[in-house]
Design a protein around this motif. Structure first.
Motif, PDB file in Angstrom:
ATOM      1  N   VAL A  71      83.586  17.234  70.841  1.00  0.00           N
ATOM      2  CA  VAL A  71      83.714  16.970  69.407  1.00  0.00           C
ATOM      3  C   VAL A  71      84.789  17.914  68.865  1.00  0.00           C
ATOM      4  N   ALA A  72      85.678  17.376  68.041  1.00  0.00           N
ATOM      5  CA  ALA A  72      86.682  18.179  67.333  1.00  0.00           C
ATOM      6  C   ALA A  72      86.923  17.482  65.997  1.00  0.00           C
ATOM      7  N   ASP A  73      86.040  17.741  65.043  1.00  0.00           N
ATOM      8  CA  ASP A  73      86.050  17.021  63.764  1.00  0.00           C
ATOM      9  C   ASP A  73      86.478  17.913  62.616  1.00  0.00           C
ATOM     10  N   ASP A  74      87.397  17.399  61.793  1.00  0.00           N
ATOM     11  CA  ASP A  74      87.699  18.023  60.514  1.00  0.00           C
ATOM     12  C   ASP A  74      86.757  17.417  59.478  1.00  0.00           C
ATOM     13  N   LEU A  75      86.865  17.829  58.228  1.00  0.00           N
ATOM     14  CA  LEU A  75      85.899  17.381  57.218  1.00  0.00           C
ATOM     15  C   LEU A  75      85.862  15.856  57.052  1.00  0.00           C
ATOM     16  N   PRO A  76      87.004  15.153  56.953  1.00  0.00           N
ATOM     17  CA  PRO A  76      86.904  13.689  56.852  1.00  0.00           C
ATOM     18  C   PRO A  76      86.192  13.055  58.046  1.00  0.00           C
ATOM     19  N   ARG A  77      86.421  13.579  59.236  1.00  0.00           N
ATOM     20  CA  ARG A  77      85.752  13.029  60.422  1.00  0.00           C
ATOM     21  C   ARG A  77      84.259  13.379  60.425  1.00  0.00           C
ATOM     22  N   ILE A  78      83.917  14.576  59.954  1.00  0.00           N
ATOM     23  CA  ILE A  78      82.500  14.949  59.814  1.00  0.00           C
ATOM     24  C   ILE A  78      81.811  13.963  58.877  1.00  0.00           C
ATOM     25  N   GLN A  84      78.257   7.084  59.810  1.00  0.00           N
ATOM     26  CA  GLN A  84      77.885   6.274  60.972  1.00  0.00           C
ATOM     27  C   GLN A  84      76.447   6.537  61.396  1.00  0.00           C
ATOM     28  N   LEU A  85      76.073   7.810  61.488  1.00  0.00           N
ATOM     29  CA  LEU A  85      74.723   8.155  61.938  1.00  0.00           C
ATOM     30  C   LEU A  85      73.655   7.693  60.958  1.00  0.00           C
ATOM     31  N   LEU A  86      73.975   7.695  59.673  1.00  0.00           N
ATOM     32  CA  LEU A  86      72.998   7.270  58.669  1.00  0.00           C
ATOM     33  C   LEU A  86      72.999   5.760  58.463  1.00  0.00           C
ATOM     34  N   GLY A  87      74.036   5.085  58.934  1.00  0.00           N
ATOM     35  CA  GLY A  87      74.130   3.638  58.780  1.00  0.00           C
ATOM     36  C   GLY A  87      73.458   2.910  59.925  1.00  0.00           C
ATOM     37  N   ASP A  88      73.708   1.608  59.976  1.00  0.00           N
ATOM     38  CA  ASP A  88      73.106   0.772  61.015  1.00  0.00           C
ATOM     39  C   ASP A  88      73.993   0.604  62.237  1.00  0.00           C
ATOM     40  N   SER A  89      75.224   1.137  62.185  1.00  0.00           N
ATOM     41  CA  SER A  89      76.165   0.876  63.273  1.00  0.00           C
ATOM     42  C   SER A  89      76.035   1.848  64.439  1.00  0.00           C
ATOM     43  N   GLU A  93      71.663   5.934  67.967  1.00  0.00           N
ATOM     44  CA  GLU A  93      70.662   6.663  67.176  1.00  0.00           C
ATOM     45  C   GLU A  93      69.822   5.705  66.337  1.00  0.00           C
ATOM     46  N   ASN A  94      69.507   4.545  66.944  1.00  0.00           N
ATOM     47  CA  ASN A  94      68.646   3.579  66.277  1.00  0.00           C
ATOM     48  C   ASN A  94      67.565   3.173  67.270  1.00  0.00           C
ATOM     49  N   PRO A  95      66.367   3.676  67.191  1.00  0.00           N
ATOM     50  CA  PRO A  95      65.855   4.576  66.153  1.00  0.00           C
ATOM     51  C   PRO A  95      66.418   5.992  66.301  1.00  0.00           C
ATOM     52  N   ARG A  96      66.334   6.720  65.218  1.00  0.00           N
ATOM     53  CA  ARG A  96      66.861   8.076  65.186  1.00  0.00           C
ATOM     54  C   ARG A  96      66.089   9.010  66.117  1.00  0.00           C
ATOM     55  N   SER A  97      66.837   9.948  66.656  1.00  0.00           N
ATOM     56  CA  SER A  97      66.216  11.000  67.458  1.00  0.00           C
ATOM     57  C   SER A  97      65.395  11.905  66.558  1.00  0.00           C
ATOM     58  N   ARG A  98      64.378  12.466  67.134  1.00  0.00           N
ATOM     59  CA  ARG A  98      63.638  13.546  66.465  1.00  0.00           C
ATOM     60  C   ARG A  98      64.105  14.833  67.116  1.00  0.00           C
ATOM     61  N   ASN A 168      72.628  11.339  79.060  1.00  0.00           N
ATOM     62  CA  ASN A 168      72.389  12.439  78.142  1.00  0.00           C
ATOM     63  C   ASN A 168      73.611  12.624  77.241  1.00  0.00           C
ATOM     64  N   LYS A 169      73.856  11.645  76.398  1.00  0.00           N
ATOM     65  CA  LYS A 169      75.004  11.683  75.501  1.00  0.00           C
ATOM     66  C   LYS A 169      74.706  12.565  74.307  1.00  0.00           C
ATOM     67  N   ILE A 170      75.747  13.077  73.726  1.00  0.00           N
ATOM     68  CA  ILE A 170      75.557  13.836  72.480  1.00  0.00           C
ATOM     69  C   ILE A 170      75.757  12.858  71.330  1.00  0.00           C
ATOM     70  N   SER A 171      74.700  12.195  70.945  1.00  0.00           N
ATOM     71  CA  SER A 171      74.782  11.279  69.819  1.00  0.00           C
ATOM     72  C   SER A 171      74.245  11.913  68.554  1.00  0.00           C
ATOM     73  N   ILE A 172      73.740  13.148  68.672  1.00  0.00           N
ATOM     74  CA  ILE A 172      73.254  13.881  67.518  1.00  0.00           C
ATOM     75  C   ILE A 172      74.244  14.986  67.187  1.00  0.00           C
ATOM     76  N   ILE A 173      74.103  15.552  66.032  1.00  0.00           N
ATOM     77  CA  ILE A 173      74.885  16.717  65.659  1.00  0.00           C
ATOM     78  C   ILE A 173      74.139  17.929  66.186  1.00  0.00           C
ATOM     79  N   LEU A 174      74.776  18.651  67.075  1.00  0.00           N
ATOM     80  CA  LEU A 174      74.146  19.836  67.642  1.00  0.00           C
ATOM     81  C   LEU A 174      74.199  20.938  66.612  1.00  0.00           C
TER      82      LEU A 174
END
Length: 174
Positions: A71-78, A84-89, A93-98, A168-174
């Protein structure tokens, strides 16, 4: 004169402890936002020039502008990642991880300048679809003081795993 010196040292120690406490509370609040999927609130913790970085496992010191990163995200990418994570796409992460984050060994490395350099160890448990993944590592932060709290200029995540299993993908924000 000795009394003034002692009082000055005591005041400096109180300032240092207050800073340490404030930084710890900020990191704990950030972890709570992520665990509760309050991702928009989490993204608002970043400064306008903020960066979220997760270097490649085999090149943790690599420059994100010239090396491959997880991951190498600036603010617009964050902000885009959060939408994306909060949407349906975001099918990953559908269903969301706990998740549950444990933050420990918080150290303010340089409390006399801005941005503050802070490091902390973490353990993230991710539960999804009857599976538990564990991520262990260290955070490095560059924090800017901002009206009684902080803004994140840089959040760098160093994973201690030596390999990521294909599933074991990183689909969550660590």
């Amino acid at each position: 004169m000795g009394h003034c010196g002692t009082g000055g040292r005591r005041a400096a120690m109180i300032d240092r402890l207050t800073l340490q406490f404030s930084v710890e509370q900020f990191l704990y609040a950030e972890a709570r936002l992520l665990d509760n999927w309050q991702l928009q609130d989490w993204a608002s913790l970043f400064s306008e020039d903020g960066m979220y970085l997760v270097p490649a496992l085999d090149n943790p010191d690599g420059d994100p502008t010239t090396s491959i990163s997880l991951v190498a995200d600036d603010l617009p990418r964050i902000q885009s990642r959060v939408r994306q994570l909060l949407g349906d796409s975001a099918w990953s992460e559908n269903p969301r991880s706990r998740t549950r984050r444990l933050i420990t060994n918080v150290e303010v490395l340089d409390g006399d300048s801005a941005p503050l350099r802070v490091t902390a160890n973490f353990l993230v448990h991710r539960n999804r679809r009857e599976r538990t993944d564990v991520y262990v590592g260290r955070y490095e932060y560059r924090l800017l003081p901002a009206r009684g709290t902080f803004r994140i200029r840089e959040r760098k995540v160093f994973l201690d795993q030596d390999v990521m299993r294909p599933q074991n993908k990183i689909s969550i924000i660590l």
